[in-house]
Design a protein around this motif. Structure first.
Motif, PDB file in Angstrom:
ATOM      1  N   LYS C  86       0.903  -1.146   0.000  1.00  0.00           N
ATOM      2  CA  LYS C  86       0.000   0.000   0.000  1.00  0.00           C
ATOM      3  C   LYS C  86       0.937   1.189   0.000  1.00  0.00           C
ATOM      4  O   LYS C  86       2.092   1.064   0.416  1.00  0.00           O
ATOM      5  CB  LYS C  86      -0.861   0.005   1.263  1.00  0.00           C
ATOM      6  N   ASP C  91      -1.743  -0.466   7.344  1.00  0.00           N
ATOM      7  CA  ASP C  91      -3.144  -0.863   7.254  1.00  0.00           C
ATOM      8  C   ASP C  91      -4.138   0.268   7.494  1.00  0.00           C
ATOM      9  O   ASP C  91      -5.329   0.053   7.448  1.00  0.00           O
ATOM     10  CB  ASP C  91      -3.425  -2.028   8.228  1.00  0.00           C
ATOM     11  N   GLU C 204     -12.188  -5.350   0.516  1.00  0.00           N
ATOM     12  CA  GLU C 204     -11.909  -5.639   1.908  1.00  0.00           C
ATOM     13  C   GLU C 204     -13.208  -5.651   2.700  1.00  0.00           C
ATOM     14  O   GLU C 204     -14.064  -4.788   2.506  1.00  0.00           O
ATOM     15  CB  GLU C 204     -10.975  -4.543   2.434  1.00  0.00           C
ATOM     16  N   ARG C 209      -8.414  -8.746   4.241  1.00  0.00           N
ATOM     17  CA  ARG C 209      -7.884  -8.010   3.098  1.00  0.00           C
ATOM     18  C   ARG C 209      -8.557  -8.446   1.798  1.00  0.00           C
ATOM     19  O   ARG C 209      -8.964  -9.611   1.658  1.00  0.00           O
ATOM     20  CB  ARG C 209      -6.374  -8.243   2.960  1.00  0.00           C
ATOM     21  N   ASP C 213      -5.071  -7.021  -2.266  1.00  0.00           N
ATOM     22  CA  ASP C 213      -4.036  -6.741  -1.278  1.00  0.00           C
ATOM     23  C   ASP C 213      -3.383  -8.034  -0.801  1.00  0.00           C
ATOM     24  O   ASP C 213      -2.156  -8.117  -0.676  1.00  0.00           O
ATOM     25  CB  ASP C 213      -4.646  -6.006  -0.074  1.00  0.00           C
ATOM     26  N   ASP C 217       0.469  -8.695  -1.290  1.00  0.00           N
ATOM     27  CA  ASP C 217       1.324  -8.786  -0.113  1.00  0.00           C
ATOM     28  C   ASP C 217       1.990 -10.153  -0.035  1.00  0.00           C
ATOM     29  O   ASP C 217       3.132 -10.261   0.398  1.00  0.00           O
ATOM     30  CB  ASP C 217       0.502  -8.539   1.159  1.00  0.00           C
TER      31      ASP C 217
END
Lengths: 396, 354, 529
Positions: C86, C91, C204, C209, C213, C217
């Protein structure tokens, strides 16, 4: 040149004559080409664009600008506004010539001109708006011809028959207004059959109304515009009455035109609102539409109003010329420019030089004939035998 | 055309709607008739998904209608690289639309149920026949080309290079062949089944049946069912019709409906205008008359006034004269008396004068 | 002078009239813009501005990646063990200031350093361009399908080990985990592995998530780590996974072995009984060859669209809220759903090898024969014990015969001469047996086709349609009229003979992409007379 018609001292090589001579010669050549090689040889018309400048300008503008005839004669004989009397004959003459030239132009445009009487005498396609146009133009041309004959009869000295025609004045005038209403509006209605081809800003179910209303101020502006030209070039053929009345005619028509144009703007606005085309005004075509409506209707209307208020003839004359231009623009937009707007640009119509030449030729022909008639017949002046100021004569 | 559209409105309500021009947007202005096409008229269904672009329909059209030979043979498929349209001696063309796979679309007159061209023709040179075809009669045609302006599909072509007797040309649906019970030439020669002929009703039913049967193959639209009031030539397509170069924005109004409004205004104008104008004339005349009378009254009054004034002046003058006369008389008398007195003197006086 | 000015005006007006390039006249000639690269990320924060004052920003990822020379930490925060993909945060939600402060500051630094730099303060519109949908039409962006083959490559990779025990060859828990409601934390548990999308949805939700994402990730971070260790690893750039058609460039393991999640080889499926204690099932049970379908489907999710549980868990015979009220019968037979048996089979028949015959058939024909192909266990006796069911299914599958009844070559005409219509062309010699062989070969290559065409005579019905399967089918002209000049057709649905022949041959060639015979080259099939 003198009034008594002797041409001994006439100069042949005036610039006017030379230019006109060239145009007429070119016109003759184009005419031969048109009638030996077909329309395709002289125009840029094709299967996608069946109507071009000859219809858009010669027919639509010709008819609209000849509206001075019915407007002036109605003002004088029906509404009893005697002060326009001196303007009637030139207006009728212009209208008659205008219509005659429209018919002449049609001979160039249609495939088989000798069949032009067919819709009236052979096979009546009554479902067609073009039939309505044709019938009305035919009848109105006849009416105009009759309305104009007194001038010719005076010139020829046929008193009895003149008296007869003069008796018909009112009937003819009313008939003329009815016919004009019908075909001025139906010229607009012609395009109502093609909603998919005419840009929505111009297409409207009000098209006939737009055409009729705009023909009124087109006619008035044309009368002013013409008298401006006539005063400049044909002044010596005018009598005192004509000279005295001319400014009054101009200001009176200017006032009327300003009002009618304001009304016209109003119904244009209503038309846009009814079809809800506001958002289209923000497009490129919308700009062009605004150029027409604001630049060539609202602006000259304002000029007319200013001219009337200030008693300024110069304003009025400019406004008249501008309005005439605006009418031409409007008619060309509807018939050529905003018509077939959806076609890709390489398929769109642009008039050829020969087409423009032919149109110029026809307009020139009109000017020459107008000049010929006004320098001989009592149009811009009253015939001494029938002057309103001589006892016992009803004048027309 | 079997459609009467110009019925006189005998309805005062409509007359009361007065404004010179018809009632915009209403088709009922001129007629309350609905025309749903001739029963059992012939139609053709063009299934765009089946067309292979072989130009057999073009060659059949050329053969059946005895048209002049084209520049290249009909087996030359290179012409498909360019977009073409119907022309004076080409009544039908196939165009290729390059999608992921090439798609071929045949173009020709769609033979509307209520044809714009026929409605627009002011000599009835174009006619919708009960058999389905829209046919052209060159014996009547003036060559004004209004049919070309009116045609929403841009179909009719014109012999621009003929000087004296140019014709409007277009597909005839092989009307002569239909009269003989045959199929149109293009349908006859189509090898791929992309053209099917039959009555309009059965073709419509069949077309919808195809759409329902192969929903993934066709868009759910039979082109020509309602376009411009319906056409006798129907189309099925796998892509949206606008993607294959056909206009989907034509609306469902037939041409006669579009022009009914202005046509219905004719009787209104013819009936109403003379009455109104005569009224206006009468009013203006009356105004003139009143003005005339007032003028006369004013004149007589003025004359009376001046007469009176003149009389008064005369009176004073006369008085003056009288006075002057009197004084003159007096003077004369006096003088005479004096003279007399001088000639005949009084005693006593003369002595003094001398 | 005034005259001259007037003349000028008139000329100018004339020019406007005839030469003015009429506006908007080219409105209909839209040019297709260039395709949008897959690395364009739309930064859109509708929550930031109530009225959405500025259009979203189209951020070009690849371009920035180049300028930072692959150093992700210039924009992304490192969080043990990897990088959070991100922008400049872990977060917390994104904010306008976050972007403005970081982007513009960096641009200005670049500018001061004399480097090419992006827009700076007061050049709002350079970033906030026109509103474009995301992904825009014409974009090259495409989802990546993490199919069985890719899964296997990761499964056997030497560089991916179990986090608990790197030497353990069983590395499922390197990626797979589940959220334990009781412990309220992520746990890894062998045997519960599922597709990511089952929990990580498109957006989300509930602190889970989004798939975007989660996969970035997980996947990109891992690829980066591997790359930093100079190990061959998967893509780290947007276009590495998301450029249209990129999957074709990736390695593929043909016939990748089955995944190891204790799935059955065969499944015993029934439609249930009409009530409690009934002795028979509603209809013949389906013994489903799960193993065979695993190799046919690209991934488990093709059928298991929401979870890896058995279909009837959600799709009960009567319909249940859990299964969106889709009944078991619908779930299995929906013709247009790719997750249903019949729907998927129908899609398969649209493939080029099958389309020649199947494309003219509007939809899968639910004939008796077809039903029996799936509802293959004629014994409707109810079996209550799941173990017994499994045994019954396994024995049934292993006993299933590959019996195949071919048509004898002598029964297949070698060539057929079609000359009944020959008019401008010579008769056509149709290589009948060659065509038949071509079709048969394709059928043999496909398990599905094999299953449904056990009797080879069914293949004849592809061309000899609308009549019972037979070795002596009726003549085409029996139904298709020889429409000569002037004969109308029988009915719109039944083409005349010429059209029928052409439609059959060309249609089949067209659908099966047998390009050797272009439809418009007449003389390939029949010589001109």
């Amino acid at each position: 040149m003198t009034d008594n018609g002797t041409h001994a001292d006439r100069k042949w090589w005036t610039p006017f004559n030379v230019i006109v001579g060239i145009i007429l010669a070119a016109g003759a050549v184009l005419t031969v080409m048109r009638f030996t090689q077909g329309i395709g040889a002289v125009t840029n018309l094709d299967n996608n664009n069946a109507w071009g400048l000859w219809i858009g300008f010669d027919l639509l503008c010709g008819v609209a600008l000849a509206a001075g005839g019915y407007v002036t004669s109605a003002a004088c004989y029906i509404f009893g506004l005697k002060r326009y009397h001196s303007a009637v004959r030139p207006a009728i003459l212009t209208a008659f010539l205008g219509y005659a030239l429209v018919v002449l132009a049609l001979h160039y445009d249609v495939g088989r001109p000798w069949r032009l009487p067919y819709p009236i005498f052979v096979s009546q396609g009554t479902s067609s708006l073009l039939f309505e146009v044709g019938l009305c133009v035919f009848l109105y041309l006849t009416v105009l011809f009759i309305e104009f004959t007194p001038a010719a009869f005076e010139w020829l000295g046929l008193k009895k028959i003149r008296a007869l025609v003069v008796k018909l004045t009112l009937i003819l005038t009313i008939f003329g207004v009815v016919l004009s209403t019908l075909h001025q509006s139906s010229l607009g209605a012609l395009f109502m059959i093609a909603p998919s081809k005419l840009h929505p800003l111009w297409y409207s179910s009000y098209l006939p109304v737009y055409f009729f209303i705009s023909s009124m101020f087109a006619g008035m502006s044309m009368v002013i515009f013409e008298s401006t030209l006539a005063h400049r070039y044909l002044s010596r053929h005018m009598d005192d009455v004509h000279h005295q009345e001319a400014p009054g005619v101009a200001l009176g028509f200017a006032k009327a035109a300003a009002f009618v144009m304001a009304g016209y703007l109003g119904i244009k606005l209503i038309g846009i609102a009814i079809d809800d085309h506001w958002r289209l005004l923000a497009t490129g075509w919308g700009m062009w539409y605004l150029v027409e409506v604001i630049g060539f209707v609202a602006f000259p209307a304002f000029l007319f109003a200013m001219g009337v208020r200030e008693k300024n003839l110069k304003f009025v004359r400019w406004a008249a010329a501008w309005t005439v231009l605006g009418i031409v623009l409007n008619r060309l937009n509807i018939s050529v420019i905003a018509f077939n707007y959806h076609l890709p640009s390489h398929e769109r119509y642009v008039p050829s030089l020969m087409e423009i030449g032919t149109s110029v030729f026809i307009v020139t022909l009109g000017i020459v004939i107008y000049r010929f008639i006004t320098t001989r017949m009592p149009v811009l002046h009253e015939h001494p035998d029938y002057s309103a100021h001589s006892p016992g004569q009803k004048s027309i | 055309m079997g459609i009467s559209r110009r019925k006189f409105i005998g309805c005062l309500g409509a007359l009361a709607l007065g404004p010179a021009m018809g009632i915009p947007g209403t088709a009922q202005g001129a007629s309350n008739k609905e025309f749903a096409g001739w029963p059992d008229s012939q139609s053709v269904l063009h299934d765009i998904t089946k067309c292979i672009g072989c130009r057999k329909c073009e060659s059949a059209c050329h053969r059946v209608n005895h048209l002049p030979d084209p520049e290249t043979s009909f087996e030359d498929l290179q012409v498909l690289d360019q977009k073409r349209r119907t022309d004076a001696d080409v009544f039908t063309v196939v165009n290729r639309v390059d999608n992921s796979l090439p798609v071929f679309v045949k173009t020709q007159c769609n033979h509307c149920l209520e044809p714009a061209c026929a409605s627009a023709c002011f000599v009835k040179a174009l006619k919708k026949t009960p058999e389905g075809a829209v046919v052209y009669n060159e014996k009547l045609c003036v060559g004004c080309r209004y049919c070309m302006v009116a045609c929403p599909f841009n179909i009719p072509a014109y012999e621009y290079h003929k000087a004296l007797a140019p014709r409007v040309t277009k597909c005839t649906m092989c009307h002569p062949r239909i009269l003989e019970g045959k199929r149109p030439g293009c349908v006859e020669d189509c090898p791929a089944g992309a053209l099917i002929s039959g009555t309009r009703d059965e073709l419509l039913a069949y077309a919808w049946d195809r759409i329902r049967t192969y929903p993934e193959r066709y868009v759910s639209h039979v082109y020509g069912e309602h376009e411009m009031g319906g056409t006798s030539w129907l189309y099925l397509s796998g892509l949206h019709f606008s993607q294959v170069g056909m206009r989907e924005d034509l609306g469902t109004k037939s041409a006669p409906e579009l022009t009914a409004g202005p046509l219905s205004a004719v009787p209104i104008v013819v009936g109403l205008w003379p009455v109104l104008l005569t009224g206006v004339y009468a009013i203006s005349k009356r105004k003139e008359k009143i003005a005339e009378l007032e003028k006369q009254a004013a004149v007589t009054e003025a004359v009376d006034q001046s007469k009176k004034e003149a009389q008064a002046r005369m009176e004073t003058l006369r008085k003056k004269w009288d006075q002057e006369k009197q004084s003159a008389i007096n003077f004369e008398v006096k003088k005479a008396l004096e003279d007399a007195a001088a000639k005949d003197p009084e005693p006593g006086q003369s002595k003094e004068d001398e | 002078m005034a005259k001259r000015i007037a003349c000028l005006w008139i000329v100018a007006a004339g020019v406007i009239f005839f030469l003015f390039p009429f506006p908007g006249q080219t409105a209909f000639e839209k040019e297709a813009g260039p395709a949008v690269p897959p690395d364009r990320i739309m930064i859109n924060l509708p929550q930031e501005s109530e009225g959405n004052e500025m259009p979203p920003v189209a951020f070009m990822h690849a371009r920035h990646n180049e300028s930072v020379e692959g150093d992700c930490t210039r924009c992304h925060v490192e969080k043990d063990p990897a990088v959070v993909f991100k922008f400049q945060r872990t977060d917390q939600p994104a904010s306008m200031d976050l972007y403005h402060d970081n982007c513009i500051v960096c641009h200005e630094q670049q500018k001061d350093a004399g480097q090419p730099a992006g827009p700076t303060t007061a050049q709002c519109r350079s970033c906030h361009g026109a509103v474009v949908p995301d992904p825009a039409p014409g974009t090259q962006w495409e989802k990546i399908d993490f199919d069985r083959s890719l899964h296997y490559i990761h499964e056997v990779s030497d560089h991916i080990g179990s986090p608990d025990n790197p030497s353990d060859p069983d590395n499922c828990n390197a990626c797979h985990h589940r959220y334990d409601e009781v412990q309220q934390r992520i746990v890894t548990e062998r045997g519960t592995e599922s597709a990511c999308i089952y929990c990580h949805k498109e957006v989300e939700a509930d602190g889970v998530r989004s798939i975007r994402d989660a996969s970035h990730d997980a996947c990109v971070a891992c690829h980066l780590t591997q790359k930093n260790q100079e190990v061959k690893a998967g893509p780290v750039e947007c276009y590495g996974c998301h450029r249209a058609g990129v999957r074709a460039e990736m390695p593929v393991v043909p016939d990748a072995p089955r995944m190891k999640r204790n799935q059955p080889d065969a499944v015993f499926m029934t439609g249930g009984t009409t009530g409690e204690g009934q002795a028979v099932y509603r209809m013949s049970p389906v013994v489903f060859d799960h193993k065979q379908h695993e190799t046919a489907a690209a991934s488990c999710r093709v059928c298991h669209h929401e979870s890896l549980e058995s279909c009837s868990q959600c799709h009960t015979p009567a319909g249940d809220e859990k299964g969106g009220f889709v009944r078991l019968e619908q779930a299995m037979h929906a013709q247009t759903e790719s997750a249903s048996c019949v729907g998927c089979h129908a899609q398969e028949t649209r493939k080029t090898d099958c389309a020649g015959c199947h494309d003219v058939m509007p939809r899968p024909r639910m004939t008796e024969n077809a039903c029996q192909v799936c509802h293959n266990d004629p014994d409707r006796t109810v079996v209550h014990d799941p173990e017994m069911q499994q045994i019954r299914a396994d024995t049934f599958v292993s006993a299933a015969s590959d019996e195949y009844r071919p048509v004898m070559p002598k029964d297949i005409p070698e060539t057929v001469t079609i000359g009944v219509l020959s008019d401008t062309y010579q008769p056509s010699r149709f290589p009948h047996r060659k065509v038949m062989d071509g079709i048969a070969r394709r059928v043999e290559d496909s398990d599905l086709a094999n299953t449904f065409h056990k009797n080879q005579q069914t293949l004849c019905m592809g061309c000899h349609h609308n009549s019972p399967s037979s070795l002596t089918p009726p003549d085409c002209a029996a139904c298709h009229a020889v429409a000569g000049d002037g004969m109308p057709t029988s009915a719109p649905g039944i083409p005349d003979l010429k059209t029928a022949y052409h439609g059959q041959c060309m249609g089949c060639h067209d659908k099966m992409e047998i390009a050797a015979v272009p439809s418009t080259d007449c003389q390939i099939c029949h010589e001109k007379k």
